[in-house]
Design an enzyme around this catalytic site. Structure first.
Site, short mmCIF file in Angstrom:
data_model
loop_
_atom_site.label_atom_id
_atom_site.label_comp_id
_atom_site.label_asym_id
_atom_site.label_seq_id
_atom_site.Cartn_x
_atom_site.Cartn_y
_atom_site.Cartn_z
CB CYS A 166 4.48 2.05 -1.60
SG CYS A 166 5.27 1.48 0.25
CG HIS A 180 2.50 -1.88 -2.83
ND1 HIS A 180 3.66 -1.71 -3.73
CD2 HIS A 180 3.11 -1.69 -1.54
CE1 HIS A 180 4.65 -1.60 -3.15
NE2 HIS A 180 4.46 -1.38 -1.80
CD GLU A 189 1.87 -2.42 -7.00
OE1 GLU A 189 3.03 -2.74 -6.59
OE2 GLU A 189 1.02 -1.55 -6.84
#
Length: 260
Positions: free
Chosen positions: A111, A210, A212
């Site tokens: 990002c 994102h 993650e």
């Protein structure tokens, strides 16, 4: 920058070390997710919140994490009212990317991190991307709501396939002019840039979403596997992009929306 304990060559070769920059406000919830993704990919993550913690000699690759908007002064933009900035983090991450590129360390930008990679390499950003791409729907969720089209004949396509992906979205800025040595590798349905990548060593890839948070998604985990593979190759003195290219091709069964 501080000096950390050095791991043995055997440890570093088996589990490449990855430095991760995160915001002081959100490190407590974001770093554990990135650390998990890096561990699943075969690496070990080290957290960097301030520049005093940064030690590039202790790592084999870098993740530049998400967070506040990048100060527009860094790319010739104008400061707007109501925008939260983090100048200290801007300085830290710009220096980390510059040094990492100079030392041949692979980089994954997430990002804000993708945007910072672009800015450091001479690119610019749209401060309000949704004013430019009015066909792109504005999302602010960690859930996979945005549909992203992976561009063919890119490294991202090799890693994740060209089937559309459902990803999350929290950003308001987006890439405008590309930095030196970068190309786009994904857009959303409204045409807004969603990923970029380097054309040659050192390996670098940046995504607007994102990954993650999407630990269950096979194709998102491959982004971290690519970084760790490139980091291991760099430690061994091998070509990073070739190491990433040697990763097994994405399984077609992993590219459906429910599992991407």
């Amino acid at each position: 920058m501080i000096l950390r304990r050095r791991d043995s060559d055997g440890d570093r070769a088996a589990r490449p070390r990855i430095g991760v920059t995160v915001s002081a406000r959100s490190a407590w919830r974001i770093f554990p997710l990135i650390r998990l993704q890096v561990a699943l990919a075969g690496g070990r993550a080290l957290r960097w919140i301030t520049e005093a913690e940064v030690d590039l000699a202790a790592v084999d690759g870098v993740v530049i994490g998400g967070g506040d908007d990048i100060a527009p002064m860094l790319y010739g933009g104008e400061l707007r009212a109501g925008v939260t900035l983090d100048p200290a983090r801007d300085r830290m991450e710009a220096r980390v990317i510059e040094a990492a590129r100079g030392q041949g360390l692979p980089v994954l930008g997430i990002c804000r991190g993708a945007q910072m990679l672009n800015v450091v390499l001479g690119g610019t950003l749209h401060q309000d991307a949704f004013a430019v791409y009015d066909a792109s729907r504005r999302y602010r969720t960690i859930l996979p709501r945005r549909r992203v089209e992976v561009l063919p004949q890119t490294r991202l396509a090799d890693l994740a396939g060209t089937q559309p992906m459902r990803v999350n979205a929290l950003h308001s800025q987006a890439v405008d002019q590309l930095g030196q040595g970068l190309r786009l590798s994904a857009r959303d349905e409204g045409g807004m840039p969603q990923a970029l990548e380097s054309l040659a060593d050192p390996f670098a890839i940046g995504v607007q979403w994102h990954p993650e948070h999407l630990v269950y998604a096979h194709r998102q985990r491959r982004l971290f596997r690519a970084l760790v593979s490139a980091a291991g190759a760099r430690f061994q003195g091998d070509c990073q992009t070739e190491a990433v290219d040697r990763m097994p091709p994405v399984d077609a069964s992993e590219t459906f929306f429910a599992r991407d």
